[in-house]
Design an enzyme around this catalytic site. Structure first.
Site, short mmCIF file in Angstrom:
data_model
loop_
_atom_site.label_atom_id
_atom_site.label_comp_id
_atom_site.label_asym_id
_atom_site.label_seq_id
_atom_site.Cartn_x
_atom_site.Cartn_y
_atom_site.Cartn_z
N CYS A 183 74.72 41.30 26.59
CA CYS A 183 75.14 41.71 25.25
C CYS A 183 76.59 42.18 25.35
O CYS A 183 76.94 42.94 26.27
CB CYS A 183 74.25 42.85 24.75
N CYS A 185 75.62 49.02 22.67
CA CYS A 185 74.32 48.46 22.25
C CYS A 185 73.20 49.47 22.51
O CYS A 185 73.01 49.92 23.64
CB CYS A 185 74.05 47.18 23.01
N GLU A 187 28.62 39.89 52.01
CA GLU A 187 28.22 40.35 50.67
C GLU A 187 29.42 40.21 49.76
O GLU A 187 30.56 40.30 50.23
CB GLU A 187 27.82 41.83 50.70
N LYS A 230 32.20 41.50 47.40
CA LYS A 230 32.85 42.80 47.21
C LYS A 230 32.97 43.03 45.71
O LYS A 230 33.75 42.38 45.02
CB LYS A 230 34.23 42.81 47.87
N CYS A 233 71.15 44.65 18.85
CA CYS A 233 72.27 45.06 17.98
C CYS A 233 72.87 43.88 17.22
O CYS A 233 73.68 44.07 16.32
CB CYS A 233 73.35 45.78 18.78
N CYS A 243 72.50 39.37 20.41
CA CYS A 243 71.64 40.40 21.03
C CYS A 243 70.42 40.70 20.15
O CYS A 243 70.57 40.94 18.95
CB CYS A 243 72.46 41.67 21.25
N LYS A 289 39.92 39.46 51.23
CA LYS A 289 40.39 39.52 49.84
C LYS A 289 40.74 38.12 49.36
O LYS A 289 41.44 37.38 50.04
CB LYS A 289 41.63 40.42 49.74
N TYR A 302 24.44 48.88 48.42
CA TYR A 302 24.64 48.06 49.63
C TYR A 302 24.59 48.84 50.94
O TYR A 302 24.65 48.24 52.00
CB TYR A 302 25.95 47.28 49.54
N ASP A 337 33.93 44.66 42.32
CA ASP A 337 35.15 45.38 41.94
C ASP A 337 34.81 46.50 40.95
O ASP A 337 34.86 46.32 39.74
CB ASP A 337 36.15 44.40 41.33
S1 IVH Z 1 30.46 48.51 52.27
C1 IVH Z 1 32.59 51.68 55.24
N1 IVH Z 1 29.84 46.63 50.61
O1 IVH Z 1 34.78 48.20 48.63
C2 IVH Z 1 32.69 51.18 53.85
N2 IVH Z 1 31.63 48.06 50.04
O2 IVH Z 1 37.22 48.54 50.34
C3 IVH Z 1 31.41 50.55 53.45
N3 IVH Z 1 32.63 47.57 47.86
O3 IVH Z 1 34.70 51.65 49.18
C4 IVH Z 1 31.55 49.83 52.20
N4 IVH Z 1 31.31 45.92 47.33
O4 IVH Z 1 33.70 50.76 46.98
C5 IVH Z 1 30.66 47.65 50.86
N5 IVH Z 1 29.12 44.93 49.21
C6 IVH Z 1 29.95 45.95 49.47
C7 IVH Z 1 30.94 46.35 48.55
C8 IVH Z 1 31.77 47.40 48.89
C9 IVH Z 1 32.33 46.67 46.94
C10 IVH Z 1 33.74 48.55 47.75
C11 IVH Z 1 33.36 49.96 48.10
C12 IVH Z 1 34.24 50.33 49.24
C13 IVH Z 1 35.36 49.38 49.12
C14 IVH Z 1 36.00 49.14 50.47
#
Ligand code: IVH
Length: 661
Positions: free
Chosen positions: A416, A421, A109, A111, A401, A398, A305, A218, A113
Site C-alpha cells: 500500500c 494506511c 489400536e 489412536k 484505505c 489498498c 501419526k 484401552y 483423538d
Molecule cells: S495407550 C502410556 N491407547 O493418546 C500411555 N492411548 O499420545 C498409554 N490415546 O495419552 C496410552 N487412543 O490420551 C493409548 N488406543 C489408545 C489411545 C491412546 C488415544 C491417547 C491417550 C494418550 C495419548 C498418547
C-alpha cells in the site's frame, strides 16, 4: 409388583438398552420405549429416592452443578506416548525393542483423538473419573463422565479396578453442537477434540449430558493383576461392560505392522469419530519391565501419526489482507473443511505470482493441506472440476484505505502506498492495549503483530472479538490453552478500565494520558464528550485550540463513532464515575504540606491531593510518601530529609496536579 421391584426392573431394562445401543451399537428397544421407561423411572425415583439404584440410568441425565473441579492425584501417573511418523521410524522403534527382547507380538489400536481419562471402580461400582492433567494430578470430572451413556456405572464383576481410556466427541454430536452454537450466535468449536475437552470441563453436568460424549477404554492400571497381555486386557475390559474400540489387531512382525498401518489410514476416514494415528503396544506384559520406560513414555509402545491430509474444497472467494509492513496478500476464502484436526475456512495464497502460477480462480475446486500441520495452504486446483471460472486479477488499490498499491521491480509483493494506511498501522492497536492505556497484559507488540498478520486483528474492536476464535488461537504455535485463556481474561478485564484510559487508548491526536484525565473530569461520559464543541473544550484550562480541534474532528468522523458504538456493545466502560480515582502518583499516598505555598492556598492543595486519592497528614513519619515543601519550610522538612522521605517543591507539585483542578 411393588414399587421397589418395578424400579429395579426399569433400571435393568434401561441399563441393558444403554449398553446395547451405546456400547455394542446394536439397539434392542425403540427410542419411544426407552423414553417412556426413563420417564417412569425418573418419576418413581423422585417419589421414592430411597429405592434409587446406585447404577441408576437416570444418573446419565446430569443435573449436578459444580463450582469448580477438585484435584485428584493419580495412583499411577498417566504417561503419554512417543511418536513415529514413517515406516522407517517404526522400523527403528522395532529394532530398539529387538535389542532387548526377542519373542513378542504387537497389538495395534486406533489412536482416538480426544482426551484421556482415568476411571476408578470400587467393588465394581464407578466412583471417580479424573482427567490426565499434568500426568500426576488431574481434575475430578466424575459428575460429567457419569453422563456418558456407554460408561458402565456397575461392572459385571465386583472388583476394584482403575481403567483408562479416551473421551471423544463423535462427529454427529460435534455437528449438532456447532449447529446449535451457530444459531445461538455462540463461537464454534474448532474440532471434536476441543469440543470434548471443553465439554468435560463444564460445571453443569446437564450440559455435558446433552452433548453426547463417548468413551473407549484401552488400559487397565496394574494390568498384570488381571490378565497377561494387552489383547486379553481389551477383551477383559469388554467383558466388564466397557466400550472398547473393535479395530485392534494382534500382529506378528514389523512387516505386518506396516501393512496394518496402511490399512488403518484408509479405513479411519470412514469412521464416525476422529483418530490421529495408531497406537502400537507390545502385547506381552511380562516384557514391559525389560523394555522399560523413559521419564515420559513407555518404550514398549509408540504412536504412529498419520500424514497430513489433503482435502478438496471450493474456493468461494479471494479476499485481500494487509500486513504490518503494508504488504497486501491474497487470501483464499474456502468452503470450510476439516483438515488434520481442525476446520479450515481460510488459507494464504501468498502473492499475485503464486495465484497466477497455479492459475487459482474463484469458484475452483482446490486441494488444501496444512503446511507443517499448522498453516492452511492451497496446493493446487482440481482442473477436472473447473467450469467457467474467470482468471484471477490482482487488485490495484489498498483494501483498507483505497490508496494505490505498488509492486516494486523484482519483488512479488504488493504494498500500500499510503504511509498512514490504518490497515498497516497496527501501532494504534499496540498502543491501545499497552499498560499505560487499556493495560491488556500479554497483548504485547509481538502478539498484536502475529494476530494482525493472521487476520484476527485489524481494528480495536477486533480485540474484543478474539474470544470467538479462542479454539483457533489455542492451536497456533507458541500459544496454547493457558496463554490464550490468560489473554482473553485480560481482554475481558480491560472492559472495565477507566474512561480516561480508554480515551488515551483510542489514540485521538494530541490526547495524551494527562489530557484524557482532564477531559473525563469535565465530561464524565464519552457521550457527553462526543457532543462537546470546540468552544466548550477550548474553555477548559490546559486544553488549547489544537487539542480542542483534534477532539472535535475525531468525534465528527463517522467511522470513529461507529467504532465507539461497537466498543460500547462489547461492554466497555464509557463512564467516569464521580469519586472514581484516576490513576495518579498521589493515589493512596500520605502527603504532608509544609512551608508557605505561593501558587495554591493550603486548602486548595489539600483538596487536590484528596481528589487524586491521597491523604493529607500534618506530621512527617516513615509512613509519609511525599512532603510538599513551600518557602521557609522548617522542622518537617528537616525530619523528611532525615527519614529519607521524598520532598517536592511547590512547582513540582503544580506539575503533578496540572490540569486536574
Ligand atoms: S495407550 C502410556 N491407547 O493418546 C500411555 N492411548 O499420545 C498409554 N490415546 O495419552 C496410552 N487412543 O490420551 C493409548 N488406543 C489408545 C489411545 C491412546 C488415544 C491417547 C491417550 C494418550 C495419548 C498418547
Amino acid at each position: 409388583m411393588d414399587v421397589k421391584e418395578r424400579m429395579l426392573e426399569l433400571t435393568k431394562i434401561l441399563n441393558q438398552a444403554n449398553y446395547d445401543y451405546h456400547t455394542l451399537d446394536q439397539p434392542t428397544i425403540s427410542d419411544y420405549d426407552y423414553d417412556h421407561y426413563l420417564k417412569e423411572l425418573v418419576e418413581l425415583e423422585a417419589k421414592y429416592p430411597e429405592f434409587k439404584a446406585i447404577d441408576s440410568p437416570t444418573e446419565k441425565i446430569g443435573g449436578v452443578v459444580l463450582s469448580g473441579f477438585e484435584k485428584v492425584t493419580h495412583t499411577k501417573p498417566m504417561m503419554s506416548l512417543s511418536n513415529v511418523f514413517s515406516a522407517d521410524e517404526l522400523k527403528e522403534f522395532d529394532e530398539r525393542i529387538l535389542k532387548v527382547v526377542s519373542n513378542y507380538h504387537y497389538v495395534t489400536e486406533l489412536k482416538i483423538d480426544g482426551l484421556a481419562v482415568s476411571l476408578t471402580y470400587e467393588k465394581g461400582l464407578f466412583v471417580r473419573a479424573a482427567t490426565r492433567g499434568n500426568g500426576l494430578v488431574g481434575e475430578d470430572v466424575t459428575q460429567n463422565v457419569m453422563t456418558i451413556k456407554s460408561l458402565p456405572l456397575k461392572l459385571t464383576e465386583p472388583i476394584d479396578i482403575i481403567v483408562r481410556g479416551e473421551i471423544y466427541m463423535p462427529h454427529k454430536s460435534f455437528k449438532k453442537l456447532n449447529e446449535q452454537r451457530l444459531s445461538n450466535d455462540e463461537p464454534l468449536f474448532q474440532n471434536p477434540r476441543n469440543a470434548a475437552a471443553g465439554t468435560i470441563r463444564q460445571l453443569d453436568s446437564k450440559v455435558v449430558a446433552e452433548r453426547n460424549l463417548d468413551l473407549f477404554t484401552y488400559t487397565i492400571v496394574d494390568d498384570k493383576n488381571y490378565v497377561d497381555t494387552q489383547k486379553e486386557a481389551l477383551e477383559y475390559l469388554k467383558k466388564l461392560g466397557f466400550k472398547v474400540n473393535p479395530n485392534y489387531h494382534l500382529i506378528d512382525d514389523i512387516d505386518h505392522l506396516i501393512q496394518q498401518i496402511e490399512a488403518y489410514d484408509a479405513f479411519r476416514k470412514t469412521l464416525p469419530y476422529d483418530t490421529d494415528g495408531v497406537v502400537i503396544k507390545i502385547n506381552e506384559f511380562d516384557l514391559y519391565e525389560r523394555i522399560g520406560y523413559t521419564s515420559k513414555f513407555p518404550k514398549w509402545a509408540t504412536a504412529y501419526k498419520f500424514k497430513a491430509e489433503q482435502v478438496e474444497t471450493i474456493l468461494k472467494d479471494i479476499t485481500f489482507q494487509i500486513g504490518r509492513t503494508g504488504v497486501v496478500t491474497p487470501v483464499a476464502e474456502l468452503e470450510p473443511v476439516f483438515i488434520s484436526g481442525s476446520t479450515v475456512a481460510r488459507a494464504t495464497l501468498h502473492n499475485e505470482d503464486y495465484v497466477l502460477a497455479k492459475d487459482i480462480r474463484i469458484g475452483d475446486t482446490v486441494l488444501v493441506h496444512k503446511a507443517g500441520e499448522i498453516i492452511p495452504e492451497v496446493i493446487e486446483v482440481v482442473l477436472d472440476k473447473r467450469t467457467n471460472q474467470k482468471p484471477f486479477q490482482m487488485i490495484e488499490s489498498c483494501p483498507v484505505c483505497g490508496e494505490p498499491l505498488i509492486r516494486k521491480p523484482g519483488e512479488a509483493d504488493h504494498y500500500c502506498s499510503n504511509p498512514d494506511c490504518p490497515g498497516k498501522n497496527i501501532n494504534g492497536l499496540i498502543h491501545f492495549s499497552s499498560r499505560v492505556a487499556m493495560d491488556i497484559d500479554t497483548l504485547g507488540e509481538k502478539v498484536v503483530e502475529t494476530f494482525h498478520e493472521l487476520g484476527y486483528l485489524n481494528s480495536i474492536p477486533d480485540i474484543y472479538k478474539l474470544k470467538d476464535f479462542s479454539d483457533e488461537l489455542k492451536e497456533l504455535p507458541g500459544f496454547g490453552d493457558k496463554k490464550i485463556d490468560n489473554l482473553l481474561t485480560a481482554i475481558e478485564n480491560s472492559k472495565s478500565q477507566t474512561l480516561d484510559k480508554l480515551l488515551f487508548g483510542l489514540g485521538i491526536k494530541h490526547v495524551g494520558a494527562k489530557v484524557a484525565k482532564i477531559l473525563v473530569k469535565h465530561y464524565p461520559s464519552i457521550d457527553e464528550l462526543k457532543e462537546a464543541t470546540f468552544e466548550d473544550l477550548n474553555a477548559i484550562p490546559d486544553i488549547g485550540e489544537m487539542i480542542a480541534q483534534s477532539i472535535v474532528n475525531y468525534f465528527h468522523d463517522s467511522k470513529n463513532l461507529e467504532m465507539i458504538e461497537e466498543l460500547k456493545r462489547f461492554g466497555l466502560n464509557m463512564i467516569f464515575e464521580k469519586g472514581e480515582q484516576i490513576e495518579h502518583p498521589f493515589n493512596n499516598k500520605t502527603i504532608v504540606l509544609t512551608g508557605k505555598l505561593q501558587i495554591f492556598t493550603r486548602d486548595q492543595a489539600s483538596d487536590l491531593i484528596e481528589k487524586l486519592g491521597g491523604k493529607v497528614s500534618s506530621s512527617v513519619s516513615s509512613k509519609t510518601d511525599f512532603v510538599v515543601a513551600g518557602e521557609d519550610a522548617g522542622s518537617k522538612l528537616k525530619k523528611a530529609n532525615e527519614l529519607g522521605v521524598k520532598v517536592i517543591d511547590e512547582q513540582a507539585f503544580k506539575v503533578m496536579v496540572d490540569g486536574l483542578y
